[in-house]
Design an enzyme around this catalytic site. Sequence first.
Site, mmCIF file in Angstrom:
data_model
loop_
_atom_site.group_PDB
_atom_site.id
_atom_site.type_symbol
_atom_site.label_atom_id
_atom_site.label_comp_id
_atom_site.label_asym_id
_atom_site.label_seq_id
_atom_site.Cartn_x
_atom_site.Cartn_y
_atom_site.Cartn_z
ATOM 1 C CB SER A 48 -20.272 -3.092 1.406
ATOM 2 O OG SER A 48 -20.263 -4.500 1.542
ATOM 3 C CB THR A 101 -13.888 2.474 -3.144
ATOM 4 O OG1 THR A 101 -15.157 2.517 -2.514
ATOM 5 C CG2 THR A 101 -13.173 3.782 -2.964
ATOM 6 N NE ARG A 102 -10.143 -2.591 -1.311
ATOM 7 C CZ ARG A 102 -9.451 -3.351 -0.492
ATOM 8 N NH1 ARG A 102 -8.577 -4.208 -0.969
ATOM 9 N NH2 ARG A 102 -9.640 -3.268 0.793
ATOM 10 N NE ARG A 134 -18.832 -4.910 6.273
ATOM 11 C CZ ARG A 134 -17.835 -5.181 5.449
ATOM 12 N NH1 ARG A 134 -17.433 -6.419 5.258
ATOM 13 N NH2 ARG A 134 -17.226 -4.199 4.805
ATOM 14 C CE LYS A 193 -10.958 -12.220 2.616
ATOM 15 N NZ LYS A 193 -9.744 -11.968 1.838
ATOM 16 C CG ASP A 194 -14.241 -10.147 6.512
ATOM 17 O OD1 ASP A 194 -13.010 -10.059 6.347
ATOM 18 O OD2 ASP A 194 -15.067 -9.816 5.646
ATOM 19 N NE ARG A 220 -9.141 -0.228 4.881
ATOM 20 C CZ ARG A 220 -10.300 -0.821 5.081
ATOM 21 N NH1 ARG A 220 -10.711 -1.757 4.269
ATOM 22 N NH2 ARG A 220 -11.077 -0.468 6.079
ATOM 23 N N GLY A 221 -10.981 0.693 0.907
ATOM 24 C CA GLY A 221 -12.310 0.986 0.380
ATOM 25 C C GLY A 221 -13.002 -0.292 -0.030
ATOM 26 C CG ASN A 222 -17.102 -0.082 -1.181
ATOM 27 O OD1 ASN A 222 -16.691 0.211 -2.299
ATOM 28 N ND2 ASN A 222 -18.025 0.606 -0.542
ATOM 29 C CB THR A 230 -3.011 -6.019 -1.951
ATOM 30 O OG1 THR A 230 -3.625 -6.821 -0.940
ATOM 31 C CG2 THR A 230 -1.512 -6.173 -1.849
ATOM 32 C CB CYS A 268 -7.191 -8.844 10.716
ATOM 33 S SG CYS A 268 -8.079 -8.133 9.444
ATOM 34 C CB SER A 293 -4.198 -8.653 1.952
ATOM 35 O OG SER A 293 -3.652 -9.912 2.254
ATOM 36 C CG LEU A 294 -0.128 -7.096 6.740
ATOM 37 C CD1 LEU A 294 0.056 -7.317 8.241
ATOM 38 C CD2 LEU A 294 0.871 -6.060 6.244
ATOM 39 N NE ARG A 295 -4.634 -13.818 2.648
ATOM 40 C CZ ARG A 295 -4.941 -13.894 1.370
ATOM 41 N NH1 ARG A 295 -4.322 -14.749 0.579
ATOM 42 N NH2 ARG A 295 -5.865 -13.104 0.835
ATOM 43 N NE ARG A 296 -5.815 -10.959 -1.335
ATOM 44 C CZ ARG A 296 -6.993 -10.390 -1.105
ATOM 45 N NH1 ARG A 296 -7.096 -9.092 -0.950
ATOM 46 N NH2 ARG A 296 -8.088 -11.143 -1.057
HETATM 47 C C1 DPM Z 1 -9.599 -9.986 5.372
HETATM 48 C C2 DPM Z 1 -8.595 -9.602 4.470
HETATM 49 C C3 DPM Z 1 -9.240 -8.883 3.444
HETATM 50 C C4 DPM Z 1 -10.651 -8.861 3.757
HETATM 51 C C5 DPM Z 1 -7.124 -9.912 4.617
HETATM 52 C C6 DPM Z 1 -6.610 -10.996 3.654
HETATM 53 C C7 DPM Z 1 -8.587 -8.233 2.262
HETATM 54 C C8 DPM Z 1 -8.056 -6.873 2.628
HETATM 55 C C9 DPM Z 1 -7.524 -6.097 1.474
HETATM 56 C C10 DPM Z 1 -9.438 -10.744 6.614
HETATM 57 N N1 DPM Z 1 -10.819 -9.519 4.938
HETATM 58 O O1 DPM Z 1 -7.326 -11.556 2.820
HETATM 59 O O2 DPM Z 1 -5.393 -11.308 3.733
HETATM 60 O O3 DPM Z 1 -7.508 -6.555 0.316
HETATM 61 O O4 DPM Z 1 -7.134 -4.951 1.731
HETATM 62 C C11 DPM Z 1 -12.752 -9.265 2.397
HETATM 63 C C12 DPM Z 1 -13.067 -9.537 1.037
HETATM 64 C C13 DPM Z 1 -13.995 -10.600 1.044
HETATM 65 C C14 DPM Z 1 -14.245 -10.911 2.378
HETATM 66 C C15 DPM Z 1 -12.528 -8.848 -0.147
HETATM 67 C C16 DPM Z 1 -11.223 -9.420 -0.693
HETATM 68 C C17 DPM Z 1 -14.683 -11.273 -0.136
HETATM 69 C C18 DPM Z 1 -14.252 -12.725 -0.345
HETATM 70 C C19 DPM Z 1 -14.783 -13.737 0.649
HETATM 71 C C20 DPM Z 1 -11.784 -8.225 2.979
HETATM 72 N N2 DPM Z 1 -13.510 -10.061 3.167
HETATM 73 O O5 DPM Z 1 -10.494 -10.156 0.000
HETATM 74 O O6 DPM Z 1 -10.921 -9.119 -1.867
HETATM 75 O O7 DPM Z 1 -15.997 -13.787 0.942
HETATM 76 O O8 DPM Z 1 -13.956 -14.521 1.131
#
Ligand code: DPM
Length: 331
Positions: A27, A171-172, A25, A97-98, A166-168, A144, A260, A146-149
């Site tokens: 970013s 941006t955040r 990607r 995790k993606d 949102r955003g990379n 955030t 997700c 993330s529903l999990r967080r």
């Molecule tokens: C996934 C989530 C997020 C990413 C959901 C989660 C965060 C989304 C958000 C599946 N992928 O964690 O519950 O914060 O809105 C992502 C990040 C990284 C990989 C950034 C982050 C970097 C860390 C890594 C986005 N994917 O989570 O802050 O390599 O594990």
Amino acid sequence: MEEGLLKYIRNGDGKVSRIFRIGTRKSQLARIQTDSVADKLKELYPDIILEIVGMSTIGDKNLDTALSKIGEKSLFTKELENALEKNIVDLVVHSLKDLPTTLPPGFTIAAVLKRENPHDAVVLHPKNVGKSLETLSENSVIGTSSLRRAAQLKKRFPHLEFKDIRGNLNTRLKKLDEKDDFAAIILAAAGLRRMGWENRISQILEPNDCMYAVGQGALAVEVRARDTDILEMLSVLNDGDTVLRCIAERAFLRHLEGGCSVPVAVHTEMKNSQCQEEVDVPCQRVGVTTVKVDGESQDKAERLGIDLAKLLLSKGAKEILTAARQQNDAR
Ligand code: DPM
């Protein structure tokens, strides 16, 4: 070879070498992650010729929609897999995790590299420096998507409010620092560290506060399953402990049928690393050794994840996940 895109280069001595193309990607974080894997490969195979190809994904094009709302399972991976399929690239570097827990047929994970700190971190608005989630004032807004967080932290810190951001990463951080919308944001410590922003971390969230996402902090290399030569070449990148922990975590999530859009979190630890054996990998560079995770340990890790998922399902996890999905769809 359908599209015949395999590339070769003729060296000065008349020898022909293959060029391996790595998809990523665009970013900054994705580029840094891909470069780190490329650097490791060059260290292990000094003669390797690599080319990095940047691509945009659905997740990158929908920067304003919460991840969990886009409703596409493979947000960040589909375009990259298309490129793999068409031989435009030969390997793709992802944050594990993606990567969906079930890959489409024809693709496989060739390596999972040593995990960084898997925990989430709190990044405070500059005006709040010195505070923590605990001491932030009543109704402070935490960013955030993330529903999990949000699910875990709402329960643990009921005085806080949670809103999508949102955003990379760039941006955040800008949205946090330059506006007054958020008191703090939550991000993965691993991403912040890779970007060189470790100094912005004011708090690392321990499992009691917030458990991390499946595979968080680990990088994975995805390839075409039929490319056995590339699979063998990349196997030296594997980190045994990370591989076993992530097999267990991914089996757990797969069995729960989470993705997700559901708030699933984990915490894993290796009690001992005895299950690994040192083996020589027969690859281009003589003397390269690696730890290979034997099949029996992998099966055990997989079973551990499935058993834990079954235990949770027997205690009502399915109903909780269904309710969470419906709530998310209604947002
Ligand atoms: C996934 C989530 C997020 C990413 C959901 C989660 C965060 C989304 C958000 C599946 N992928 O964690 O519950 O914060 O809105 C992502 C990040 C990284 C990989 C950034 C982050 C970097 C860390 C890594 C986005 N994917 O989570 O802050 O390599 O594990």
